[in-house]
Scaffold this motif. Structure first.
Motif, PDB file in Angstrom:
ATOM      1  N   SER A 150      23.398   2.602   0.398  1.00 57.86           N
ATOM      2  CA  SER A 150      23.629   2.065  -0.941  1.00 57.86           C
ATOM      3  C   SER A 150      23.718   3.165  -1.992  1.00 57.86           C
ATOM      4  O   SER A 150      24.172   2.922  -3.118  1.00 57.86           O
ATOM      5  CB  SER A 150      22.520   1.076  -1.315  1.00 57.86           C
ATOM      6  N   ILE A 156      31.481   2.864  -2.523  1.00 54.34           N
ATOM      7  CA  ILE A 156      31.306   1.542  -3.130  1.00 54.34           C
ATOM      8  C   ILE A 156      32.254   1.366  -4.301  1.00 54.34           C
ATOM      9  O   ILE A 156      32.940   0.337  -4.430  1.00 54.34           O
ATOM     10  CB  ILE A 156      29.841   1.342  -3.562  1.00 54.34           C
ATOM     11  N   HIS A 159      35.924   0.918  -3.168  1.00 48.83           N
ATOM     12  CA  HIS A 159      36.192  -0.439  -2.693  1.00 48.83           C
ATOM     13  C   HIS A 159      36.232  -1.443  -3.853  1.00 48.83           C
ATOM     14  O   HIS A 159      37.089  -2.344  -3.867  1.00 48.83           O
ATOM     15  CB  HIS A 159      35.156  -0.842  -1.643  1.00 48.83           C
ATOM     16  N   GLN A 160      35.367  -1.281  -4.831  1.00 51.09           N
ATOM     17  CA  GLN A 160      35.400  -2.179  -5.974  1.00 51.09           C
ATOM     18  C   GLN A 160      36.706  -2.036  -6.745  1.00 51.09           C
ATOM     19  O   GLN A 160      37.295  -3.043  -7.180  1.00 51.09           O
ATOM     20  CB  GLN A 160      34.200  -1.915  -6.885  1.00 51.09           C
ATOM     21  N   GLN A 165      34.292  -7.032  -3.380  1.00 56.43           N
ATOM     22  CA  GLN A 165      33.058  -7.420  -4.042  1.00 56.43           C
ATOM     23  C   GLN A 165      31.896  -7.250  -3.080  1.00 56.43           C
ATOM     24  O   GLN A 165      32.042  -7.436  -1.872  1.00 56.43           O
ATOM     25  CB  GLN A 165      33.123  -8.871  -4.520  1.00 56.43           C
ATOM     26  N   ILE A 166      30.736  -6.911  -3.622  1.00 51.72           N
ATOM     27  CA  ILE A 166      29.539  -6.797  -2.791  1.00 51.72           C
ATOM     28  C   ILE A 166      29.053  -8.190  -2.430  1.00 51.72           C
ATOM     29  O   ILE A 166      28.811  -9.023  -3.298  1.00 51.72           O
ATOM     30  CB  ILE A 166      28.437  -6.009  -3.517  1.00 51.72           C
ATOM     31  N   GLU A 167      28.944  -8.451  -1.148  1.00 51.11           N
ATOM     32  CA  GLU A 167      28.468  -9.737  -0.656  1.00 51.11           C
ATOM     33  C   GLU A 167      26.981  -9.706  -0.307  1.00 51.11           C
ATOM     34  O   GLU A 167      26.285 -10.716  -0.437  1.00 51.11           O
ATOM     35  CB  GLU A 167      29.265 -10.151   0.588  1.00 51.11           C
ATOM     36  N   VAL A 169      23.474  -6.666   0.576  1.00 51.64           N
ATOM     37  CA  VAL A 169      22.945  -5.344   0.898  1.00 51.64           C
ATOM     38  C   VAL A 169      21.871  -5.532   1.962  1.00 51.64           C
ATOM     39  O   VAL A 169      20.861  -6.201   1.719  1.00 51.64           O
ATOM     40  CB  VAL A 169      22.353  -4.637  -0.337  1.00 51.64           C
ATOM     41  N   VAL A 184      25.830  -1.710   2.916  1.00 55.53           N
ATOM     42  CA  VAL A 184      26.382  -2.533   1.841  1.00 55.53           C
ATOM     43  C   VAL A 184      27.585  -3.292   2.389  1.00 55.53           C
ATOM     44  O   VAL A 184      28.583  -2.682   2.799  1.00 55.53           O
ATOM     45  CB  VAL A 184      26.783  -1.673   0.629  1.00 55.53           C
ATOM     46  N   MET A 186      30.748  -5.530   1.874  1.00 57.40           N
ATOM     47  CA  MET A 186      31.723  -5.845   0.837  1.00 57.40           C
ATOM     48  C   MET A 186      32.900  -6.581   1.465  1.00 57.40           C
ATOM     49  O   MET A 186      33.165  -6.455   2.665  1.00 57.40           O
ATOM     50  CB  MET A 186      32.199  -4.569   0.126  1.00 57.40           C
TER      51      MET A 186
END
Length: 204
Positions: A150, A156, A159-160, A165-167, A169, A184, A186
């Motif tokens: 993380s 991160i 990818h954003q 989107q973060i689903e 952790v 994490v 995603m």
């Protein structure tokens, strides 16, 4: 033995990049990987295996291992790509089946690694955009990213920026370099996503 992140032929490119620190997106070419790229792919990936927590692998794979992975991906009609700068491989990305069970056949998991000396220069965005487009063209509907650590904000954020989107952790599920690390999870929609029923399987 220490494995450097980049083969010696990249030295001029590295020096130029360090001097300017400018985005390189317009200079990057993306194509399908070939066997001739495996040593460069290995050099890039070995750095991340040995020096970071981006991957949970701790032992660098051999060239034969990497070739087997590439063949497994491409045999399913999925993309395994390299990014080139001045004809040198500076990154690679591929999409593999997310899970072996048949109901997951429209979902893939991405892997993307960039030459560490050129990180933050836009190479990842170019590679990811092409990876997403090629997955959409073969009927993929969802793409998963399993980002190691993380604290890996660079991956991160990449990818954003590319629509993930973060689903979730998953806390402390790995132990590497003397510390516990998170995973994490995603996800982003590809193509029509869940809005329609697919006609055929993108890979098997």
């Amino acid at each position: 033995d220490h494995i450097v992140a980049v083969p010696p032929k990249h030295a001029d490119t590295q020096a130029a990049g360090t001097a300017t620190e400018q985005p390189l997106m317009s200079a990057i070419m993306v194509r399908h990987a070939t066997d001739a790229d495996l040593s460069d792919i290995a050099a890039i990936y070995h750095h991340h295996v040995l020096q970071s927590c981006a991957t949970f692998e701790e032992t660098p794979p051999t060239l034969a291992d990497l070739k087997e992975r590439m063949v497994s991906v491409t045999a399913r009609g999925l993309p395994f790509l390299v990014a080139l700068l001045n004809d040198c491989v500076v990154g690679f990305a591929y999409a593999a089946p997310y899970r072996p069970r048949s109901a997951a056949r429209f979902t893939v998991e991405d892997s993307i690694y960039i030459d560490e000396t050129l990180a933050g220069r836009g190479i990842g965005r170019v590679l990811m955009a092409e990876l997403i487009a090629k997955c959409a063209s073969v009927g993929v509907r969802q793409m998963i990213a399993m980002v190691g650590d993380s604290a890996n904000t660079r991956s991160i954020h990449l990818h954003q920026r590319m629509g993930f989107q973060i689903e979730a952790v998953l806390k402390d599920i790995g132990f590497k370099h003397g510390r516990w690390i998170d995973m994490v999870l995603m996800k982003r929609q590809i193509g029509a996503g869940p809005s329609s029923v697919p006609n055929s399987s993108p890979h098997s």
